[in-house]
Design an enzyme around this catalytic site. Structure first.
Site, PDB file in Angstrom:
ATOM      1  CE  LYS A  22      41.427  13.419  59.905  1.00  9.80           C
ATOM      2  NZ  LYS A  22      41.393  14.955  59.842  1.00  9.80           N
ATOM      3  CG  ASN A  23      40.072  14.738  56.407  1.00 13.18           C
ATOM      4  OD1 ASN A  23      39.912  14.741  57.772  1.00 13.18           O
ATOM      5  ND2 ASN A  23      41.284  14.752  55.981  1.00 13.18           N
ATOM      6  CB  CYS A 116      46.634  25.023  62.015  1.00 17.70           C
ATOM      7  SG  CYS A 116      46.731  23.474  61.540  1.00 17.70           S
ATOM      8  NE  ARG A 121      44.256  23.842  57.912  1.00 14.72           N
ATOM      9  CZ  ARG A 121      43.758  22.771  58.299  1.00 14.72           C
ATOM     10  NH1 ARG A 121      44.104  22.122  59.598  1.00 14.72           N
ATOM     11  NH2 ARG A 121      42.758  21.936  57.820  1.00 14.72           N
ATOM     12  CG  ASP A 307      45.842  15.388  54.499  1.00 13.62           C
ATOM     13  OD1 ASP A 307      46.474  16.513  54.682  1.00 13.62           O
ATOM     14  OD2 ASP A 307      44.527  15.104  54.287  1.00 13.62           O
ATOM     15  NE  ARG A 399      43.050  16.572  65.513  1.00 15.30           N
ATOM     16  CZ  ARG A 399      43.229  17.755  65.063  1.00 15.30           C
ATOM     17  NH1 ARG A 399      44.579  18.443  65.095  1.00 15.30           N
ATOM     18  NH2 ARG A 399      42.239  18.013  64.107  1.00 15.30           N
TER      19      ARG A 399
HETATM   20  N1  EPU Z   1      42.195  28.132  52.284  1.00 15.53           N
HETATM   21  C1  EPU Z   1      41.929  29.511  52.167  1.00 15.53           C
HETATM   22  N2  EPU Z   1      40.830  30.040  52.502  1.00 15.53           N
HETATM   23  C2  EPU Z   1      39.520  29.139  53.024  1.00 15.53           C
HETATM   24  C3  EPU Z   1      40.112  28.073  53.153  1.00 15.53           C
HETATM   25  C4  EPU Z   1      41.041  27.565  52.670  1.00 15.53           C
HETATM   26  O1  EPU Z   1      43.132  30.187  51.394  1.00 15.53           O
HETATM   27  O2  EPU Z   1      38.886  29.859  53.392  1.00 15.53           O
HETATM   28  C5  EPU Z   1      43.350  27.508  51.795  1.00 15.53           C
HETATM   29  C6  EPU Z   1      44.017  26.773  52.759  1.00 15.53           C
HETATM   30  O3  EPU Z   1      44.873  27.697  53.691  1.00 15.53           O
HETATM   31  C7  EPU Z   1      44.934  25.796  51.998  1.00 15.53           C
HETATM   32  C8  EPU Z   1      44.132  25.484  51.001  1.00 15.53           C
HETATM   33  O4  EPU Z   1      42.991  26.748  50.750  1.00 15.53           O
HETATM   34  O5  EPU Z   1      46.305  26.458  51.392  1.00 15.53           O
HETATM   35  C9  EPU Z   1      43.297  24.182  50.984  1.00 15.53           C
HETATM   36  O6  EPU Z   1      42.705  24.233  52.358  1.00 15.53           O
HETATM   37  P1  EPU Z   1      41.317  23.369  52.448  1.00 15.53           P
HETATM   38  O7  EPU Z   1      40.262  24.472  52.937  1.00 15.53           O
HETATM   39  O8  EPU Z   1      40.990  22.641  51.221  1.00 15.53           O
HETATM   40  O9  EPU Z   1      41.346  22.665  53.802  1.00 15.53           O
HETATM   41  P2  EPU Z   1      40.401  22.026  54.868  1.00 15.53           P
HETATM   42  O10 EPU Z   1      39.152  21.893  53.894  1.00 15.53           O
HETATM   43  O11 EPU Z   1      40.463  23.001  55.969  1.00 15.53           O
HETATM   44  C10 EPU Z   1      40.891  19.514  54.461  1.00 15.53           C
HETATM   45  C11 EPU Z   1      41.133  18.583  55.415  1.00 15.53           C
HETATM   46  C12 EPU Z   1      42.652  18.425  55.504  1.00 15.53           C
HETATM   47  C13 EPU Z   1      43.426  18.606  54.241  1.00 15.53           C
HETATM   48  C14 EPU Z   1      42.791  19.504  53.423  1.00 15.53           C
HETATM   49  C15 EPU Z   1      43.463  19.735  51.977  1.00 15.53           C
HETATM   50  C16 EPU Z   1      39.261  18.041  56.570  1.00 15.53           C
HETATM   51  C17 EPU Z   1      38.589  17.530  57.972  1.00 15.53           C
HETATM   52  N3  EPU Z   1      40.381  18.322  56.624  1.00 15.53           N
HETATM   53  O12 EPU Z   1      41.038  20.707  55.372  1.00 15.53           O
HETATM   54  O13 EPU Z   1      43.276  17.405  56.432  1.00 15.53           O
HETATM   55  O14 EPU Z   1      44.820  18.568  54.391  1.00 15.53           O
HETATM   56  O15 EPU Z   1      41.486  19.444  53.196  1.00 15.53           O
HETATM   57  O16 EPU Z   1      43.086  18.706  51.346  1.00 15.53           O
HETATM   58  O17 EPU Z   1      38.804  17.317  55.639  1.00 15.53           O
HETATM   59  C18 EPU Z   1      44.395  16.213  57.640  1.00 15.53           C
HETATM   60  O18 EPU Z   1      43.617  15.220  57.759  1.00 15.53           O
HETATM   61  O19 EPU Z   1      45.602  15.676  58.181  1.00 15.53           O
HETATM   62  C19 EPU Z   1      44.171  17.406  57.249  1.00 15.53           C
HETATM   63  C20 EPU Z   1      44.732  18.715  57.467  1.00 15.53           C
END
Ligand code: EPU
Length: 432
Positions: A22-23, A116, A121, A307, A399
């Site tokens: 999915k991701n 969230c 986030r 995750d 989801r």
């Molecule tokens: N963060 C920041 N600033 C940003 C973006 C992120 O501080 O601009 C922080 C976040 O708050 C968090 C950390 O950086 O503490 C990592 O977040 P990341 O941006 O890597 O998460 P994401 O890209 O929004 C993806 C997955 C998530 C998974 C995370 C971490 C997708 C669609 N989602 O989210 O998946 O938990 O990476 O590996 O790829 C799930 O599938 O259940 C899920 C939540």
């Protein structure tokens, strides 16, 4: 609202094949916007988040044909630039259309993703990275408003308080593919889903090096073409299945498993007593004895994935001895603790850690999942609880896991999907 009725099940056994990640597929769908030409994506999981992304692409004027495990995406000269609140509010990952829209249209209005349940986030890294490429960004009436007719390659430090960001790395990498000059992303996320996105972009003609390392180099090209691409198997679905197998003391062959994407998880499960037999096309997982408690800390890849923290917590709830699970990505991602405690688990939350003392037996209870991984964890716990466990929050599960209960039931579990209003009397159960 639907719920799952989970009955105590014997050891899971059999053979199962993984769905696509999915991701990985969500940003890859967004990346299709970077070319006028059609792309075909294979091994697409049938999950609700993919449906939302299909709707977003269609709302931009893109033709999307949905097949069985396949998507055909034909952007042509689409004219849309807006990802609206009603769609973005359903799925945070919608933010990954920001980079491609900006690169292709020179402007974008993407609704700010809201709060969230897994904790704050922020999106500062997405904005910082795109600004470094020359985009002008502002927040207006709940929307990120971006313009940047002349993006330009740049050196970008993409690090936040909790380390790298998967989708921010993806957004900047996608925008950089069409930005003249060289972009160097430092502190890039190394997750396999980022590598899959980079490989997809390369298959479209992008020039990218360093994917899978903390430094990604992108040399902008004038144009990208369409591609035909197969998504990687879902490592989180794989880990979840490993934990479901382990908690029931079962033996399951998982086909298509990429063990190299799960090294730390496999090491931790081995330490707990799970046995792995890696084969040509997957892995045989078995847990003949009661597991023992192990300590786990979530980290960006290649660390233990956040995750899988909730399913691991369910697993540790019935392991012998104590364990400490510490969250370093989303320190608030512990909503499932109180639900597992309702099932008789002995878990105490202290800040960003959960302290577990394994119990011999959980007991079924009505429980509610707060996000997709938490909901999967409760289903897993229900497999070994006394009596029936009623799990609600199934809209979260759907989801990101394709037909989760049917999937686990094909391995011998007894799980039934029923409308929330139904009484919990015993009924004919989905089983193999
Ligand atoms: N963060 C920041 N600033 C940003 C973006 C992120 O501080 O601009 C922080 C976040 O708050 C968090 C950390 O950086 O503490 C990592 O977040 P990341 O941006 O890597 O998460 P994401 O890209 O929004 C993806 C997955 C998530 C998974 C995370 C971490 C997708 C669609 N989602 O989210 O998946 O938990 O990476 O590996 O790829 C799930 O599938 O259940 C899920 C939540």
């Amino acid at each position: 609202m639907i719920k799952l009725l989970v009955e105590p099940s014997g050891p899971l056994s059999g053979h199962i094949a993984l769905h696509g990640a999915k991701n990985a597929v969500l940003p890859i769908m967004a990346a299709c916007l970077l070319s006028e030409e059609a792309s075909v994506i294979e091994r697409v999981p049938k999950v609700a988040d993919v449906t939302v992304m299909v709707e977003i692409l269609r709302s931009l004027g893109v033709k999307v044909t949905v097949g069985k495990e396949r998507l055909k995406i034909e952007p042509g000269k689409f004219s849309g630039t807006v990802a609206a609140y009603d769609l973005v509010s359903q799925m945070r990952a919608s933010i990954c259309v920001l980079g491609p829209l900006l690169a292709r249209q020179g402007q974008a209005r993407v609704s700010m993703p809201g709060g969230c349940v897994i904790g704050p986030r922020p999106i500062d890294l997405h904005l910082k990275g795109l600004e470094a490429l020359g985009a002008v960004l502002s927040i207006e009436h709940g929307y990120i408003v971006a313009s940047g007719r002349r993006l330009k390659g740049s050196d970008i430090q993409l690090v936040g308080t909790f380390g790298s960001s998967v989708l921010a790395t993806g957004n900047v990498m996608m925008a950089a593919t069409l930005a003249p000059g060289v972009t160097v992303i430092e502190h890039a996320a190394c997750e396999p889903e980022v590598v899959d996105l980079a490989n997809f972009l390369i298959s479209m003609g992008a020039r990218i090096e360093g994917q899978g390392t903390p430094v990604i180099r992108v040399e902008g090209v004038e144009k990208l073409h369409g591609s035909h691409y197969t998504i990687i198997p879902d490592r989180i679905e794989c880990g979840t299945l490993m934990m479901a197998t382990a908690i029931t003391g079962g033996q399951v062959e998982i086909a298509g498993a990429r063990i190299d994407h799960l090294n730390v998880v496999v090491d931790k499960l081995k330490e707990a007593g799970v046995i792995f037999d890696v084969r040509d096309d997957g892995v045989m997982v078995s847990a003949p004895n009661r597991l023992k408690g192990v300590d786990v800390t979530t980290q960006p890849y290649p660390g233990f994935p956040t995750d899988l923290q909730a399913p691991m917590l369910a697993l540790m709830s019935t392991a012998d001895g104590a364990s400490v699970l510490t969250e370093k990505i989303y320190p608030e991602r512990f909503m499932h603790v109180s639900e597992l405690v309702r099932m008789g688990a002995r878990i105490k939350r202290e800040g960003s850690s959960a302290l577990v003392r394994g119990v011999e037996q959980l007991s079924g209870a009505p429980v509610s999942g707060s996000d997709l991984r938490a909901t999967a964890a409760l289903v897993i716990a229900g497999l070994v609880a006394q009596n029936q466990t009623e799990v609600s929050g199934i809209e979260h599960l759907d989801r990101g896991y394709q037909g989760f209960e049917k999937y686990i039931s094909s391995l011998g579990a007894c799980i039934q999907r029923v409308p929330e209003s139904s009484r919990t009397k015993k009924r004919e159960l989905v089983s193999r």
